[in-house]
Scaffold this motif. Structure first.
Motif, PDB file in Angstrom:
ATOM      1  N   MET A  10       0.863  -1.175   0.000  1.00  0.00           N
ATOM      2  CA  MET A  10       0.000   0.000   0.000  1.00  0.00           C
ATOM      3  C   MET A  10       0.908   1.236   0.000  1.00  0.00           C
ATOM      4  O   MET A  10       1.927   1.266   0.682  1.00  0.00           O
ATOM      5  CB  MET A  10      -0.869   0.042   1.271  1.00  0.00           C
ATOM      6  N   ILE A  11       0.527   2.243  -0.778  1.00  0.00           N
ATOM      7  CA  ILE A  11       1.289   3.494  -0.761  1.00  0.00           C
ATOM      8  C   ILE A  11       0.380   4.578  -0.187  1.00  0.00           C
ATOM      9  O   ILE A  11      -0.589   4.975  -0.820  1.00  0.00           O
ATOM     10  CB  ILE A  11       1.748   3.893  -2.178  1.00  0.00           C
ATOM     11  N   PRO A  12       0.661   5.034   1.046  1.00  0.00           N
ATOM     12  CA  PRO A  12      -0.227   6.013   1.670  1.00  0.00           C
ATOM     13  C   PRO A  12      -0.109   7.396   1.026  1.00  0.00           C
ATOM     14  O   PRO A  12       0.957   7.763   0.523  1.00  0.00           O
ATOM     15  CB  PRO A  12       0.231   6.045   3.123  1.00  0.00           C
ATOM     16  N   ALA A  13      -1.196   8.155   1.045  1.00  0.00           N
ATOM     17  CA  ALA A  13      -1.210   9.488   0.442  1.00  0.00           C
ATOM     18  C   ALA A  13      -0.443  10.484   1.284  1.00  0.00           C
ATOM     19  O   ALA A  13      -0.522  10.463   2.512  1.00  0.00           O
ATOM     20  CB  ALA A  13      -2.656   9.957   0.275  1.00  0.00           C
ATOM     21  N   ASN A  14       0.314  11.352   0.619  1.00  0.00           N
ATOM     22  CA  ASN A  14       0.969  12.493   1.267  1.00  0.00           C
ATOM     23  C   ASN A  14       1.753  12.167   2.529  1.00  0.00           C
ATOM     24  O   ASN A  14       1.897  13.002   3.406  1.00  0.00           O
ATOM     25  CB  ASN A  14      -0.074  13.570   1.610  1.00  0.00           C
ATOM     26  N   ASP A  15       2.221  10.937   2.642  1.00  0.00           N
ATOM     27  CA  ASP A  15       3.008  10.607   3.826  1.00  0.00           C
ATOM     28  C   ASP A  15       4.440  10.297   3.417  1.00  0.00           C
ATOM     29  O   ASP A  15       4.767   9.192   3.004  1.00  0.00           O
ATOM     30  CB  ASP A  15       2.386   9.413   4.559  1.00  0.00           C
ATOM     31  N   ILE A  52       7.016   7.714  -5.261  1.00  0.00           N
ATOM     32  CA  ILE A  52       6.924   9.107  -4.831  1.00  0.00           C
ATOM     33  C   ILE A  52       5.844   9.841  -5.636  1.00  0.00           C
ATOM     34  O   ILE A  52       5.072  10.634  -5.094  1.00  0.00           O
ATOM     35  CB  ILE A  52       8.294   9.818  -4.997  1.00  0.00           C
ATOM     36  N   ASN A  53       5.777   9.562  -6.937  1.00  0.00           N
ATOM     37  CA  ASN A  53       4.728  10.177  -7.768  1.00  0.00           C
ATOM     38  C   ASN A  53       3.342   9.870  -7.220  1.00  0.00           C
ATOM     39  O   ASN A  53       2.480  10.744  -7.150  1.00  0.00           O
ATOM     40  CB  ASN A  53       4.813   9.660  -9.211  1.00  0.00           C
ATOM     41  N   ALA A  54       3.148   8.602  -6.842  1.00  0.00           N
ATOM     42  CA  ALA A  54       1.835   8.206  -6.317  1.00  0.00           C
ATOM     43  C   ALA A  54       1.538   8.939  -5.007  1.00  0.00           C
ATOM     44  O   ALA A  54       0.395   9.306  -4.734  1.00  0.00           O
ATOM     45  CB  ALA A  54       1.779   6.698  -6.113  1.00  0.00           C
ATOM     46  N   VAL A  55       2.594   9.170  -4.205  1.00  0.00           N
ATOM     47  CA  VAL A  55       2.407   9.885  -2.930  1.00  0.00           C
ATOM     48  C   VAL A  55       2.056  11.358  -3.191  1.00  0.00           C
ATOM     49  O   VAL A  55       1.117  11.893  -2.608  1.00  0.00           O
ATOM     50  CB  VAL A  55       3.685   9.794  -2.050  1.00  0.00           C
ATOM     51  N   ILE A  56       2.811  11.982  -4.098  1.00  0.00           N
ATOM     52  CA  ILE A  56       2.632  13.422  -4.330  1.00  0.00           C
ATOM     53  C   ILE A  56       1.355  13.730  -5.108  1.00  0.00           C
ATOM     54  O   ILE A  56       0.560  14.574  -4.715  1.00  0.00           O
ATOM     55  CB  ILE A  56       3.829  14.005  -5.122  1.00  0.00           C
TER      56      ILE A  56
END
Lengths: 142, 434
Positions: A10-15, A52-56
């Protein structure tokens, strides 16, 4: 199913505190499998950028990884805003990241071009307001 | 093989209680508890000394040479690490410490701080080359070099290919003694006074596969009391009679010393093995090409925090700072250097040591990985360490590599005992036919 090692993250948002953990974990697995340092490095960079793209941009998402004898396939998908002009986004230095993100040292517009540079196959599916899926393949014997 | 995996860090079995402190802190997962005692997996150990620091029973120790070993040589050279100067407090200046070394029995003292200045000068020249891979990573700490060898092979090309101050000091001191006094090389013994175990290993089994010029390594903590005794008996004023190193070399003992001495570029100073792991991870993923130099010292606060030091690293830091301030007032920023810096460049390179690899055959490695995944899934995931491995995943790896069994996990064992009890109960219910 043959000799395929599968991982899902899982890739958490903005974290940003956990950003990069998935690619770090994959790096350890590839090292244990005996993949060459060069291929491990290419995979790490490409996957980290996509993560990182998915996070940002993508409000988080998930990563699916399949490793076999010859290659690693990484699929990172998000349900974010999508990319309006993919060709433009692929150019070095192009970025839509807000200032707050740039101030943290991210969002310099090197992401997608960097992924392309460090992968052997790259396929990006994107739809406005639906999300983006980045498919990365790195061959080990290159 | 023995030579290749020589280690200074060893275990005192009698003192070991078989607890989980060391296995949990080892950065390369190199320790297991087997039959109630810790066991170090030799090929994985990088001699960082973390286990020495965390063991509450002092069962981990660094093998160094006894002080008496200097007697094996006719002409005895001391190579004190600059961290030695931080150990004694304000009444004991560097001049007094060096003088005490001579009274202890050394014929000549060559400060490693002086060699550190020579390395600083050579590093600055090295950094001017625009073709070198950025960020350049310091190779002064042997534990860091070994960590890169086993865990971050793609960063080997970033390591600065310059000999460590200890090696430079050993080579130059012998040459100096030979030129000044005509002493034959075979009569000389050069002894490094060390704050850490990793340096012992780099003398016994150098990673660049050549013979070290250092003949012995003495633990700083062993020589501490004899030196203090000598100093207490001496007068306080010692005439300055030798060429002392400048502030730049002495500062190498603490974090930031090496990187600040370089003066140019974007430099960071990282200390503590966990922090180093994190920065190297980042260097692999992000490249960190905007950083010119990474100073990396495995011990907290740098070498003054080494496991063989005596004084608390934060107190040693202020002691060292006093000394540095004093030198700066007297001597400005003179720096020792040698003209031919090429002579300090590594003759061979360090190699990748794939000790984490599950199998030479990729298909078999994949199979093993799948089995590790399955077993990890079946374990409780508490990472309690009671099985002797640092985590459930490490136990799964050990099981697949045939170094452990599933019932080493106490939860698995309990399940098994339950099963057997259940079966017994069932058998108990079975009566023979009438």
């Amino acid at each position: 199913m043959g000799n395929v090692v599968v991982r899902d993250y899982m890739i958490p948002a903005n974290d940003f505190t956990v950003a990069g953990e998935a690619s770090s974990s994959v790096r350890k697995i590839l090292t244990q499998l005996g993949v060459t340092p060069h291929a491990v490095k290419r995979t790490s960079i490409a996957m980290y950028e996509a993560e990182i793209n998915a996070v940002i941009h993508g409000h988080g998402g998930k990563a699916h990884v399949e490793i076999d004898e010859n290659k690693i396939f990484i699929q990172i998908s998000d349900e974010g805003p999508g990319i309006a002009d993919l060709e433009l986004a692929m150019q070095e230095g192009y970025s839509t990241a807000p200032d707050s993100i740039r101030e943290m040292g991210f969002g310099a517009g090197m992401g997608l071009s960097n992924i392309k540079k460090h992968s052997d196959l790259l396929k990006i599916d994107t739809e406005i307001n639906r999300g983006t899926t980045v498919n990365i393949t790195v061959f080990f014997n290159k | 093989m023995e030579q290749e995996y020589f280690h200074s860090v060893t275990l005192d079995k009698d003192k070991c209680k078989g607890c989980t402190n060391c296995i949990k802190h080892c950065p390369t997962e190199a320790i297991r508890v087997r039959n109630g005692k810790a066991v170090i997996i030799r090929e994985r150990c990088i001699d960082c000394g973390e286990c020495i620091r965390v063991c509450p029973y002092h069962a981990k120790k660094a093998v160094t040479d006894p002080l008496s070993s200097i007697e094996e040589y006719k002409y005895k050279i001391a190579l004190p690490a600059p961290s030695l100067y931080g150990q004694f407090g304000t009444n004991f200046s560097r001049e007094r410490i060096i003088d005490a070394l001579k009274h202890f029995g050394f014929d000549y003292v060559f400060e490693v701080a002086r060699a550190a200045e020579i390395v600083t000068h050579a590093s600055a020249q090295y950094m001017k080359n625009e073709k070198i891979k950025k960020p350049v990573i310091s190779s002064a700490c042997p534990a860091v070099v070994r960590l890169i060898q086993v865990r971050f092979p793609s960063l080997i090309e970033n390591l600065i290919r310059i000999e460590s101050p200890m090696e430079v000091a050993a080579a130059l001191s012998k040459r100096e003694v030979h030129d000044k006094f005509g002493i034959p090389f075979e009569d000389m013994g050069a002894f490094f006074i060390s704050p850490c175990a990793a340096k012992v290993t780099s003398v016994e089994a150098p990673y660049e596969n050549k013979k070290s010029n250092v003949d012995g390594v003495l633990a700083l903590k062993d020589i501490y009391l004899p030196l203090l005794d000598i100093m207490k008996k001496q007068k306080e004023e010692i005439p300055e009679q030798f060429s002392l190193s400048s502030a730049i070399g002495v500062a190498w003992a603490g974090t930031g010393g090496e990187s600040q001495a370089l003066k140019k570029g974007r430099r960071i100073a990282v200390h503590g093995i966990k922090n180093i792991n994190a920065i190297l991870e980042q260097a692999v993923q992000e490249g960190l090409n905007d950083i010119d130099f990474i100073e990396a010292l495995a011990c907290p606060e740098g070498c003054i925090g080494g496991p063989l030091t005596v004084e608390n690293p934060f107190i040693a830091k202020v002691n060292l700072k006093n000394e540095i301030d004093k030198i700066s007032r007297n001597d400005g920023h003179r720096i020792h250097k040698i003209d031919n810096v090429d002579e300090l460049i590594w003759k061979s390179t360090v190699e990748y040591r794939p000790i984490m690899q599950l199998d030479d055959n990729m298909m078999k490695a994949l199979e093993k990985m799948q089995r590790i995944d399955e077993i990890t899934e079946s374990l409780p995931g508490l990472d309690c360490g009671a099985c002797g491995a640092p985590s459930c995943r490490a136990l799964a790896e050990d099981i697949v590599m045939e170094n452990a069994k599933e019932t080493d996990c106490i939860f698995k064992l309990r399940e098994k005992v339950n099963d057997i009890a259940h079966q017994l109960h069932q058998i108990d219910d079975m009566y023979p036919p009438d």
